[in-house]
Design a protein around this motif. Structure first.
Motif, PDB file in Angstrom:
ATOM      1  N   TYR A  56       0.827  -1.209   0.000  1.00 58.57           N
ATOM      2  CA  TYR A  56       0.000   0.000   0.000  1.00 58.57           C
ATOM      3  C   TYR A  56       0.862   1.260   0.000  1.00 58.57           C
ATOM      4  CZ  TYR A  56      -4.046  -2.960   0.751  1.00 58.57           C
ATOM      5  OH  TYR A  56      -5.033  -3.898   0.588  1.00 58.57           O
ATOM      6  N   VAL A  57       1.967   1.218   0.748  1.00 62.38           N
ATOM      7  CA  VAL A  57       2.813   2.413   0.846  1.00 62.38           C
ATOM      8  C   VAL A  57       3.808   2.505  -0.312  1.00 62.38           C
ATOM      9  CG1 VAL A  57       4.647   3.475   2.226  1.00 62.38           C
ATOM     10  CG2 VAL A  57       2.550   2.703   3.327  1.00 62.38           C
ATOM     11  N   ASP A  68      10.229  -5.789  -5.326  1.00 62.87           N
ATOM     12  CA  ASP A  68       9.538  -6.614  -4.331  1.00 62.87           C
ATOM     13  C   ASP A  68      10.093  -8.028  -4.412  1.00 62.87           C
ATOM     14  OD1 ASP A  68       6.622  -5.960  -2.737  1.00 62.87           O
ATOM     15  OD2 ASP A  68       7.340  -8.033  -2.762  1.00 62.87           O
ATOM     16  N   LYS A 117       3.743 -10.781  -7.544  1.00 64.67           N
ATOM     17  CA  LYS A 117       3.260  -9.404  -7.477  1.00 64.67           C
ATOM     18  C   LYS A 117       3.934  -8.548  -8.560  1.00 64.67           C
ATOM     19  CE  LYS A 117       1.945  -7.253  -3.200  1.00 64.67           C
ATOM     20  NZ  LYS A 117       2.319  -6.776  -1.876  1.00 64.67           N
ATOM     21  N   THR A 129       6.074  -4.073   8.641  1.00 58.86           N
ATOM     22  CA  THR A 129       6.589  -4.149  10.018  1.00 58.86           C
ATOM     23  C   THR A 129       5.469  -4.705  10.898  1.00 58.86           C
ATOM     24  OG1 THR A 129       5.989  -1.804  10.258  1.00 58.86           O
ATOM     25  CG2 THR A 129       8.315  -2.299   9.913  1.00 58.86           C
ATOM     26  N   THR A 158       6.752   2.120   9.032  1.00 57.13           N
ATOM     27  CA  THR A 158       6.573   2.610  10.399  1.00 57.13           C
ATOM     28  C   THR A 158       7.450   1.767  11.318  1.00 57.13           C
ATOM     29  OG1 THR A 158       4.317   3.221   9.855  1.00 57.13           O
ATOM     30  CG2 THR A 158       4.845   3.022  12.202  1.00 57.13           C
ATOM     31  N   GLU A 184      -5.238   4.561   3.705  1.00 60.12           N
ATOM     32  CA  GLU A 184      -5.801   3.718   2.656  1.00 60.12           C
ATOM     33  C   GLU A 184      -7.186   4.222   2.288  1.00 60.12           C
ATOM     34  OE1 GLU A 184      -5.550  -0.450   3.694  1.00 60.12           O
ATOM     35  OE2 GLU A 184      -3.479  -0.189   4.310  1.00 60.12           O
ATOM     36  N   LYS A 239      -1.552  -2.455  15.243  1.00 61.65           N
ATOM     37  CA  LYS A 239      -0.158  -2.853  15.462  1.00 61.65           C
ATOM     38  C   LYS A 239       0.685  -1.671  15.955  1.00 61.65           C
ATOM     39  CE  LYS A 239       2.164  -2.296  10.951  1.00 61.65           C
ATOM     40  NZ  LYS A 239       2.983  -1.135  11.285  1.00 61.65           N
TER      41      LYS A 239
HETATM   42  P1  NAD Z   1       2.335  -4.406   2.643  1.00 66.17           P
HETATM   43  O1  NAD Z   1       2.349  -5.637   3.458  1.00 66.17           O
HETATM   44  O2  NAD Z   1       1.136  -4.070   1.843  1.00 66.17           O
HETATM   45  O3  NAD Z   1       3.588  -4.422   1.646  1.00 66.17           O
HETATM   46  C1  NAD Z   1       4.892  -4.746   2.000  1.00 66.17           C
HETATM   47  C2  NAD Z   1       5.597  -5.316   0.768  1.00 66.17           C
HETATM   48  O4  NAD Z   1       6.988  -5.443   1.044  1.00 66.17           O
HETATM   49  C3  NAD Z   1       5.118  -6.691   0.351  1.00 66.17           C
HETATM   50  O5  NAD Z   1       4.727  -6.664  -1.014  1.00 66.17           O
HETATM   51  C4  NAD Z   1       6.356  -7.585   0.541  1.00 66.17           C
HETATM   52  O6  NAD Z   1       6.437  -8.638  -0.397  1.00 66.17           O
HETATM   53  C5  NAD Z   1       7.472  -6.581   0.346  1.00 66.17           C
HETATM   54  N1  NAD Z   1       8.785  -6.953   0.905  1.00 66.17           N
HETATM   55  C6  NAD Z   1       9.092  -7.560   2.075  1.00 66.17           C
HETATM   56  N2  NAD Z   1      10.431  -7.678   2.217  1.00 66.17           N
HETATM   57  C7  NAD Z   1      10.999  -7.125   1.124  1.00 66.17           C
HETATM   58  C8  NAD Z   1      12.349  -6.920   0.681  1.00 66.17           C
HETATM   59  N3  NAD Z   1      13.402  -7.322   1.416  1.00 66.17           N
HETATM   60  N4  NAD Z   1      12.549  -6.300  -0.495  1.00 66.17           N
HETATM   61  C9  NAD Z   1      11.512  -5.904  -1.258  1.00 66.17           C
HETATM   62  N5  NAD Z   1      10.214  -6.052  -0.887  1.00 66.17           N
HETATM   63  C10 NAD Z   1       9.959  -6.656   0.271  1.00 66.17           C
HETATM   64  O7  NAD Z   1       2.684  -3.236   3.658  1.00 66.17           O
HETATM   65  P2  NAD Z   1       2.120  -1.722   3.661  1.00 66.17           P
HETATM   66  O8  NAD Z   1       0.727  -1.690   4.130  1.00 66.17           O
HETATM   67  O9  NAD Z   1       2.488  -1.066   2.368  1.00 66.17           O
HETATM   68  O10 NAD Z   1       3.010  -1.110   4.840  1.00 66.17           O
HETATM   69  C11 NAD Z   1       4.407  -0.943   4.710  1.00 66.17           C
HETATM   70  C12 NAD Z   1       4.900  -0.132   5.886  1.00 66.17           C
HETATM   71  O11 NAD Z   1       4.342   1.188   5.849  1.00 66.17           O
HETATM   72  C13 NAD Z   1       4.528  -0.693   7.263  1.00 66.17           C
HETATM   73  O12 NAD Z   1       5.552  -0.402   8.171  1.00 66.17           O
HETATM   74  C14 NAD Z   1       3.287   0.088   7.629  1.00 66.17           C
HETATM   75  O13 NAD Z   1       3.087   0.178   9.019  1.00 66.17           O
HETATM   76  C15 NAD Z   1       3.613   1.446   7.045  1.00 66.17           C
HETATM   77  N6  NAD Z   1       2.439   2.264   6.706  1.00 66.17           N
HETATM   78  C16 NAD Z   1       1.341   1.671   6.150  1.00 66.17           C
HETATM   79  C17 NAD Z   1       0.246   2.463   5.802  1.00 66.17           C
HETATM   80  C18 NAD Z   1      -0.984   1.831   5.220  1.00 66.17           C
HETATM   81  O14 NAD Z   1      -2.006   2.509   5.176  1.00 66.17           O
HETATM   82  N7  NAD Z   1      -0.947   0.588   4.751  1.00 66.17           N
HETATM   83  C19 NAD Z   1       0.281   3.846   6.010  1.00 66.17           C
HETATM   84  C20 NAD Z   1       1.432   4.417   6.541  1.00 66.17           C
HETATM   85  C21 NAD Z   1       2.509   3.605   6.893  1.00 66.17           C
END
Ligand code: NAD
Length: 452
Positions: free
Chosen positions: A10-11, A30, A35, A86, A121, A153, A264
């Motif tokens: 998402y981020v 990724d 994906k 995370t 985060t 989101e 979380k």
């Molecule tokens: P997500 O689970 O949707 O995506 C994470 C992606 O990282 C996955 O596609 C995974 O395959 C990939 N990944 C894992 N290890 C990797 C590596 N070594 N190299 C490359 N890719 C790798 O997570 P998200 O919701 O996008 O959240 C990511 C971070 O941002 C978290 O820390 C979350 O707390 C923070 N965040 C999320 C939001 C939200 O609304 N979802 C908003 C602000 C901050």
């Protein structure tokens, strides 16, 4: 500027596409090959309004690329963002394994001075841990910054393109200058960049999410009190929100907060605080109130459809055995297909355990919810659970309809039609979306959260 973004969730995907849209050359990396393959074909693995167009446009303009090969992406980049997950560890702290693995990969791949930015985060002190992980393997100079992401989101593209603020946590002025240049087009109308030390940046993100979660739990607690003393929380909420010091946002009671962040992040900052010898007592309560709130809607259904029976099991015989309950809304909030920690899961599970047949609908989160529930709920319970493409189909033959996620398209349903297809016209409005007097006039039973 040449940028690499690790993690296309998402981020990472929104940030990558957003930076590309401002003319930067972005490669998103990724480890999930499936994906990346889908993204290369122009398919967006998540539902996020406006994202598909943004990605496809920038791919067509050849500014946005997707790969599983970190070395190629990072080797030529001036700035590398870490946007991996995370999740919560067993003790509630943030599990940094993805972040630190990404850091080591980046360390091995950089070929010249590079600014490495944690957008995930992460708890206080992670910047230093990332720095140490990179330093172990890197052969060239680098700088690490914390740049937490505040997008929400459902409106992520808009939030990213027009951020309320950009927090740059970094002690190295060279890196700060690079990041300010990168963000300049997004904060043109006034300077909404705040430069801080890394620890303050890391804590700002948790403090912001924890505060928003606190507002929600506060209003949920207040709503439950309203029910007990005969007040209407919708009036209380409006009255409170008229005070400019309070403001009217984030005062909506409901079925508890969910999603991939608030639950979380509240737990993670509580864990940080315990380790620091200063437990955050307010947040302990916020978390507990939220757990309790996720039970409130199912409790109401049980009280109405199985009067006189305890709302808590174990029961001698399942109290809702002959009842059909419709659920509208499965995503943790409207505008997304994200069901991580969605209150809908607790509600559906509880109703199934009470013996009900549950018929559910969500405009976009049907597939993600199906995956979630089949991996978390006993198979024998799932024989009584079904998901329906049409909202009214889910309500057919139901003894109660629960609104769990207030999607736009569910806000003004055809109540007359609902009345003809439901077996018993009971509405349980988990988001205080419908007008009690209007539906009661049509002879529906109505219960909201904290309403008269
Ligand atoms: P997500 O689970 O949707 O995506 C994470 C992606 O990282 C996955 O596609 C995974 O395959 C990939 N990944 C894992 N290890 C990797 C590596 N070594 N190299 C490359 N890719 C790798 O997570 P998200 O919701 O996008 O959240 C990511 C971070 O941002 C978290 O820390 C979350 O707390 C923070 N965040 C999320 C939001 C939200 O609304 N979802 C908003 C602000 C901050």
């Amino acid at each position: 500027m040449r940028i690499a973004v690790l993690g296309t969730g998402y981020v990472g995907l929104v940030a990558g596409a957003g930076f590309a849209d401002f003319g930067n050359e972005v490669t998103c990396v990724d480890i999930d090959a499936g994906k990346v393959e889908r993204l290369r074909k122009g398919e967006i693995p998540i539902y996020e309004p406006g994202l598909e167009k943004l990605v496809q446009h920038n791919v067509a303009e050849e500014r946005l690329h997707f790969t599983t090969e970190i070395a190629t992406a990072v080797g030529t980049a001036e700035v590398v963002f870490i946007a991996v997950g995370t999740p919560s560890a067993h003790d509630g702290s943030a599990d940094l394994s993805q972040v630190l693995a990404a850091a080591r990969d980046i360390g091995r791949a950089i070929t010249k001075f590079t600014v490495i930015v944690t957008k995930s985060t992460v708890p206080v002190g992670t910047c230093s841990k990332v720095e140490a992980a990179i330093a172990e393997v890197a052969k060239v100079p680098f700088s690490v910054a914390s740049n937490p992401e505040f997008l929400k989101e459902g409106d992520a593209v808009n939030d990213f393109m027009k951020p309320d603020r950009v927090i740059l946590g970094c002690n190295d002025t060279r890196a700060v200058d690079v990041l300010k240049k990168l963000y300049a087009p997004l904060v043109r109308t006034n300077d909404r960049c705040l430069v801080t030390d890394p620890i303050s940046a890391e804590l700002t993100k948790y403090a912001a999410n924890a505060f928003l979660a606190t507002r929600i739990s506060f209003m949920n607690d207040m709503a439950n009190l309203c029910e007990r003393v005969g007040a209407d929380v919708e009036l209380v909420r409006r009255g409170m929100g008229m005070d400019a010091r309070i403001g009217n946002k984030f005062l909506f009671p409901g079925v508890g907060y969910g999603g991939s962040c608030f639950p979380k992040d509240v737990k993670a900052v509580m864990s940080t605080a315990r380790d620091a010898g200063w437990p955050l007592q307010i947040l302990e309560a916020v978390d507990q109130v939220n757990d309790r709130q996720k039970r409130v809607l199912a409790d109401k259904v049980l009280r109405k459809l199985a009067p006189g029976v305890a709302v808590e099991g174990p029961w001698k015989s399942p109290p809702l055995a002959d009842k059909v309950i419709a659920i509208w809304g499965l995503a943790f909030k409207p505008g997304t297909d994200d069901v991580r920690e969605a209150p809908a899961l607790s509600i559906v599970k509880r109703l199934l355990e009470a013996g009900a047949t549950v018929r559910a609908h969500d405009p976009v989160a049907m597939k993600t919810f199906e995956q979630l529930i089949s991996s978390t709920v006993d198979k024998h319970l799932l024989t009584r659970f079904s998901i329906h493409e049409q909202a009214y189909e889910a309500a057919r033959g139901a003894d109660a309809l629960c609104l769990v996620t207030e999607w736009h398209q569910l806000r003004r349903p055809n109540f007359a039609k609902l009345k003809t297809i439901m077996r018993t016209p009971n509405l349980f409005d988990g988001r205080n979306t419908w007008e009690p007097s209007e539906v009661r006039e049509l002879d529906f039973g109505y219960e909201g959260i904290g309403r008269k």
